[in-house]
Design a protein around this motif. Structure first.
Motif, mmCIF file in Angstrom:
data_model
loop_
_atom_site.group_PDB
_atom_site.id
_atom_site.type_symbol
_atom_site.label_atom_id
_atom_site.label_comp_id
_atom_site.label_asym_id
_atom_site.label_seq_id
_atom_site.Cartn_x
_atom_site.Cartn_y
_atom_site.Cartn_z
ATOM 1 N N ALA A 129 0.608 -1.536 -0.045
ATOM 2 C CA ALA A 129 0.018 -0.183 -0.012
ATOM 3 C C ALA A 129 0.885 0.846 -0.137
ATOM 4 O O ALA A 129 0.905 2.142 -0.804
ATOM 5 N N LEU A 130 1.792 1.342 0.821
ATOM 6 C CA LEU A 130 2.522 2.458 0.518
ATOM 7 C C LEU A 130 3.490 2.369 -0.558
ATOM 8 O O LEU A 130 3.677 3.766 -0.891
ATOM 9 N N ASN A 131 3.758 1.431 -1.094
ATOM 10 C CA ASN A 131 4.554 1.703 -2.742
ATOM 11 C C ASN A 131 3.301 2.077 -3.362
ATOM 12 O O ASN A 131 3.982 2.890 -3.933
ATOM 13 N N HIS A 132 2.388 1.649 -3.494
ATOM 14 C CA HIS A 132 0.672 2.364 -4.500
ATOM 15 C C HIS A 132 1.037 4.139 -4.042
ATOM 16 O O HIS A 132 1.361 4.865 -4.768
ATOM 17 N N LEU A 133 1.136 4.343 -2.663
ATOM 18 C CA LEU A 133 0.831 5.477 -2.036
ATOM 19 C C LEU A 133 1.745 6.715 -2.522
ATOM 20 O O LEU A 133 1.996 7.710 -2.678
ATOM 21 N N MET A 134 3.502 5.948 -1.959
ATOM 22 C CA MET A 134 4.747 6.995 -2.828
ATOM 23 C C MET A 134 4.944 6.880 -3.876
ATOM 24 O O MET A 134 5.882 7.741 -4.515
ATOM 25 N N LYS A 135 3.966 6.609 -5.378
ATOM 26 C CA LYS A 135 4.411 6.739 -6.514
ATOM 27 C C LYS A 135 3.588 7.868 -7.106
ATOM 28 O O LYS A 135 2.534 8.609 -6.794
ATOM 29 N N GLY A 136 5.047 8.591 -7.652
ATOM 30 C CA GLY A 136 4.333 10.133 -8.162
ATOM 31 C C GLY A 136 5.284 10.964 -6.960
ATOM 32 O O GLY A 136 4.430 12.047 -7.141
ATOM 33 N N ARG A 137 5.051 11.100 -6.041
ATOM 34 C CA ARG A 137 5.319 11.845 -4.721
ATOM 35 C C ARG A 137 6.813 11.362 -4.513
ATOM 36 O O ARG A 137 7.774 10.672 -4.465
ATOM 37 N N THR A 138 7.356 12.425 -3.448
ATOM 38 C CA THR A 138 8.198 12.754 -3.033
ATOM 39 C C THR A 138 8.406 12.118 -1.183
ATOM 40 O O THR A 138 7.025 12.568 -1.434
ATOM 41 N N SER A 139 8.651 11.367 -1.017
ATOM 42 C CA SER A 139 8.507 10.348 -0.260
ATOM 43 C C SER A 139 10.196 10.448 0.382
ATOM 44 O O SER A 139 10.589 9.967 -0.107
ATOM 45 N N LEU A 140 10.056 10.871 1.911
ATOM 46 C CA LEU A 140 11.253 10.790 2.866
ATOM 47 C C LEU A 140 10.454 9.450 3.754
ATOM 48 O O LEU A 140 9.666 9.834 4.575
ATOM 49 N N VAL A 141 11.454 8.306 3.973
ATOM 50 C CA VAL A 141 11.339 7.267 4.822
ATOM 51 C C VAL A 141 12.144 7.007 5.375
ATOM 52 O O VAL A 141 13.367 7.282 5.590
ATOM 53 N N ILE A 142 11.723 7.272 6.972
ATOM 54 C CA ILE A 142 12.900 6.996 8.266
ATOM 55 C C ILE A 142 12.115 5.652 8.733
ATOM 56 O O ILE A 142 11.209 5.606 8.705
ATOM 57 N N ALA A 143 12.969 4.626 8.416
ATOM 58 C CA ALA A 143 12.956 3.489 8.955
ATOM 59 C C ALA A 143 14.362 2.660 9.671
ATOM 60 O O ALA A 143 14.980 3.120 9.246
ATOM 61 N N HIS A 144 14.378 1.880 10.542
ATOM 62 C CA HIS A 144 14.754 0.801 11.443
ATOM 63 C C HIS A 144 15.035 -0.764 9.914
ATOM 64 O O HIS A 144 16.168 -1.044 9.604
ATOM 65 N N ARG A 145 13.519 -0.800 9.800
ATOM 66 C CA ARG A 145 13.864 -2.330 8.866
ATOM 67 C C ARG A 145 14.398 -1.740 7.040
ATOM 68 O O ARG A 145 13.834 -0.975 6.572
ATOM 69 N N LEU A 146 15.011 -2.700 7.306
ATOM 70 C CA LEU A 146 15.579 -2.481 5.157
ATOM 71 C C LEU A 146 14.907 -2.407 4.543
ATOM 72 O O LEU A 146 14.665 -2.073 3.010
ATOM 73 N N SER A 147 13.888 -3.379 4.835
ATOM 74 C CA SER A 147 13.120 -3.934 3.569
ATOM 75 C C SER A 147 11.837 -2.363 3.594
ATOM 76 O O SER A 147 11.374 -2.443 2.180
ATOM 77 N N THR A 148 11.937 -1.726 4.510
ATOM 78 C CA THR A 148 10.932 -0.414 3.716
ATOM 79 C C THR A 148 11.546 0.472 3.356
ATOM 80 O O THR A 148 10.981 1.006 2.072
ATOM 81 N N VAL A 149 12.974 0.482 2.472
ATOM 82 C CA VAL A 149 13.781 1.478 1.785
ATOM 83 C C VAL A 149 14.850 0.569 1.043
ATOM 84 O O VAL A 149 15.202 0.932 0.294
#
Length: 159
Positions: free
Chosen positions: A97-117
């Motif tokens: 869902a996040l991948n869908h949300l981030m399409k076409g947007r500038t996204s700053l992702v803060i994460a400890h889980r590397l699968s997220t980034v």
């Protein structure tokens, strides 16, 4: 015909095709109709797990936040540990869902889980308040620095 002792309301519970949900917490909805002194939080969690609903319930706040962000349709998105409280299955669904949300947007992702980034265009590794590594997932793995070490550690945790 049902026997008289089964007709007592406490011996039956239906699950209809269109259940009613009340404007209370999910836990209160699960425990609805039972006295508070009979049902513990652990009982509610066990029931939710048995119904295969617990992981969804845990991920519900993130999913609602994603829906809000989609509705807002802002060009800049900040995700701060958006999947940190989730199990692996829920994380995968929320990440989709996040991948869908981030399409076409500038996204700053803060994460400890590397699968997220790992699919980010640019990953900045921070240590002691400073950026120590910068690059794509592949570039940082090839570099063999702290990012590569973190990836190795997180992979071992899931093996």
């Amino acid at each position: 015909m049902l026997s008289p002792h089964l007709m007592h309301i406490g011996h039956m519970k239906g699950v209809g095709h269109d259940p009613v949900l009340f404007s209370v917490s999910v836990g209160e909805n699960i425990a609805y109709g039972l006295p508070d002194n009979v049902v513990s939080k652990d009982d509610i969690i066990k029931a939710a797990k048995a119904a295969n609903a617990h992981e969804f319930i845990i991920s519900l706040p993130q999913r609602i936040a994603i829906a809000r962000a989609l509705l807002k349709n802002a060009p800049i998105l900040i995700l701060d540990e958006a999947t940190s409280a989730l199990d692996a299955t829920s994380e995968r669904l929320v990440q989709e869902a996040l991948n869908h949300l981030m399409k076409g947007r500038t996204s700053l992702v803060i994460a400890h889980r590397l699968s997220t980034v790992q699919n980010a265009h640019r990953i900045a590794v921070c240590s002691e308040g400073k950026i120590t590594e910068l690059g794509t997932h592949a570039e940082l793995l090839a570099k063999g620095g702290s990012y590569a070490s973190l990836v190795g550690t997180q992979r071992l945790a899931f093996e």
